[in-house]
Design an enzyme around this catalytic site. Structure first.
Site, short mmCIF file in Angstrom:
data_model
loop_
_atom_site.label_atom_id
_atom_site.label_comp_id
_atom_site.label_asym_id
_atom_site.label_seq_id
_atom_site.Cartn_x
_atom_site.Cartn_y
_atom_site.Cartn_z
N HIS A 51 0.85 -1.19 0.00
CA HIS A 51 0.00 0.00 0.00
C HIS A 51 0.89 1.24 0.00
CE1 HIS A 51 -3.98 -1.79 1.70
NE2 HIS A 51 -3.34 -2.68 0.96
N GLU A 53 0.88 3.90 1.86
CA GLU A 53 1.32 4.33 3.19
C GLU A 53 2.46 3.47 3.71
OE1 GLU A 53 -3.30 4.67 3.28
OE2 GLU A 53 -1.79 3.48 2.24
N CYS A 81 -6.52 2.15 5.43
CA CYS A 81 -7.18 0.91 5.85
C CYS A 81 -6.66 0.54 7.25
CB CYS A 81 -6.85 -0.20 4.85
SG CYS A 81 -5.13 -0.77 4.93
N CYS A 84 -2.78 0.00 7.38
CA CYS A 84 -2.00 1.23 7.25
C CYS A 84 -2.19 2.14 8.46
CB CYS A 84 -2.36 1.94 5.96
SG CYS A 84 -1.86 0.98 4.50
#
Length: 153
Positions: A51, A53, A81, A84
């Site tokens: 992801h 992040e 999410c 993260c």
């Protein structure tokens, strides 16, 4: 300042879209200076951890030489999410600027708010920074995906 770095995060999100990834981008700064960035590469990298992040946090830790990012801010185009959000809390990021909220997986206010839980660190959350630009990018991406599916189906 907020818009300057969110623009950079949006540029990262556009890179993700260009390779067929959900357009999410993240930028980490410290004292008003760029530290690192990342964009979603989950599909192309075939890895659930890729992801935006997580990539930005990993790069910031390497660049700054430690895991505590307590002097840092993150600019992210879509609300993090749970994975993260947990990484942001664990890395001690001071402030998170979010463009668009995520009603399907957002964990800083939409589905749940991990920043309000009794963890040992609570990042400040600022949402709505360049929200329209981020929403448009996401909407256009998913429309193009549907159009492609419909034309090939």
């Amino acid at each position: 300042m907020e818009q300057k770095f969110m623009r950079r995060a949006l540029m990262c999100a556009k890179k993700a879209a260009e390779i067929g990834e959900v357009p999410v981008g993240a930028v980490i700064t410290r004292n008003g200076r760029f530290v690192s960035s990342g964009y979603n590469r989950r599909e192309s990298g075939k890895n659930a951890l890729l992801h935006a992040e997580i990539t930005a946090i990993n790069r910031a830790c390497k660049r700054l030489g430690g895991w505590r990012l307590h002097e840092c801010e993150m600019y992210v185009t879509l609300e993090p999410c749970p994975m993260c959000a947990g990484a942001i809390i664990n890395s001690r990021i001071k402030t998170v600027y979010i463009a668009a909220l995520d009603p399907k997986a957002g964990s800083f206010g939409s589905i749940c708010d991990l920043s309000s839980m009794p963890y040992n660190h609570k990042p400040e959350i600022v949402s709505g920074v360049m929200e329209e630009e981020s929403r448009r990018l996401l909407k256009d991406f998913f429309k193009a995906l549907r159009d492609k599916k419909n034309s090939s189906g």
